[in-house]
Scaffold this motif. Sequence first.
Motif, PDB file in Angstrom:
ATOM      1  N   ARG A 103       8.134 -13.005  -4.680  1.00 50.09           N
ATOM      2  CA  ARG A 103       7.253 -12.453  -5.711  1.00 50.09           C
ATOM      3  C   ARG A 103       7.653 -13.051  -7.063  1.00 50.09           C
ATOM      4  O   ARG A 103       8.489 -12.504  -7.764  1.00 50.09           O
ATOM      5  N   ASP A 150      10.416  -3.488  -2.939  1.00 51.55           N
ATOM      6  CA  ASP A 150       9.076  -2.926  -3.136  1.00 51.55           C
ATOM      7  C   ASP A 150       8.983  -2.326  -4.535  1.00 51.55           C
ATOM      8  O   ASP A 150       8.040  -2.591  -5.283  1.00 51.55           O
ATOM      9  N   ASP A 192       7.175  -4.104  -8.327  1.00 47.30           N
ATOM     10  CA  ASP A 192       6.124  -3.478  -9.147  1.00 47.30           C
ATOM     11  C   ASP A 192       6.592  -3.355 -10.596  1.00 47.30           C
ATOM     12  O   ASP A 192       5.844  -3.601 -11.540  1.00 47.30           O
TER      13      ASP A 192
HETATM   14 MG    MG Z   1       4.634  -2.323  -3.141  1.00 48.51          MG
END
Ligand code: MG
Length: 359
Positions: A103, A245, A249
Amino acid sequence: MKIAILPGDGVGKEVTAQAVKVLKAVMGKHAAMELAEAPIGGAGVEAAGDPLPAATLDVARRAEAILFGAAGVPGDENIPYAMRPGASLLRLRKDLGLFANFRPVFMFPELIGASTLKPEIVEGLDIVILRELTGDVYFGEPRGHRATASGEREGYNTMRYSESEVERIAHVAFQTARGRRGKVCSVDKANVLETSQLWRDVMTRVGKEYPDVELSHVFVDAAAMMLMRAPKQFDVMVTGNIFGDILSDCAAMLTGSIGMLPSASLALDKKGLYEPVHGSAPDIAGRNIANPMAAILSMAMMLRYSFDLADKADRVQRAVAGVLAEGYRTPDIFQPGMKRVGTSEMGDAIVAALARMPA
Ligand code: MG
Ligand code: IPM
């Protein structure tokens, strides 16, 4: 190029359509591409009574790369766990061995004003969150609900990582850092969790094979704070499934809009699933206002990682930067004085920017 197109639900459909449009534009008419579209998530339930229909799994298995939109429908927290749209994505990740989730979090200079953080904190930001994607409390057994001795209900999950799982993501982290600024920050909660202690031990051991890469360890709570206070100190941040996770964000918001951020989930054989970091956003779905840039940049990551087409990937990235410089904005990144456009107009603008680019 065999590519599975899994648009899924909500804005996933809208942004994936734009990614496909830009893909066709950058590859040209004569490219040998085989695109196979299949329903997933809520769309899978509608089509075949399963968030991950067997036919869709088949399409995904046969493809070299997968363009994924989003999975999730309003109220899905009330349906049994295995039937939830989000569960389809987890099954796909596990089934295809997509353990390395990249990411990247980078700041387009044009969007500095869209961040909630001060410009000097985020200007020039360029970090990668590398999230392990097929282990941890997401998949650990046993899990479930049960009655306790006193008769109340209890939910339980198991956090677990084996040495080999940590080793393979560690190698990916160190190799990624070698191609960047040479720093790996491993995030865990080793002060509390045995799983994290093992994670830290293995990271340290594998790190010895990469003396040219600087390794640091940070607890996840401190990492969240440091990401908000001084994010530019990081280069590659590697962490487990659940911490990744949450932190991804968090990091996404540094750039102003989660609508800008792409991701790649890779298996050992270069097969990859490419998806925007944002979800299905039912509240804005069907209105042609979602930002397609995360999906389009995810498609560019696909060209780079699964098909070794770095030149084409660069062109897509330049086209995205170009339309931002021209002032095109979807509502999530809109600022006064800019040109407000919808999802498909943004896709068109990027296609036009590609067409103008010298070969
Ligand atoms: Mg997520
Ligand atoms: C993500 C999402 C998923 C996850 C959900 C939809 C299952 O939040 O990709 O970050 O938790 O991994």
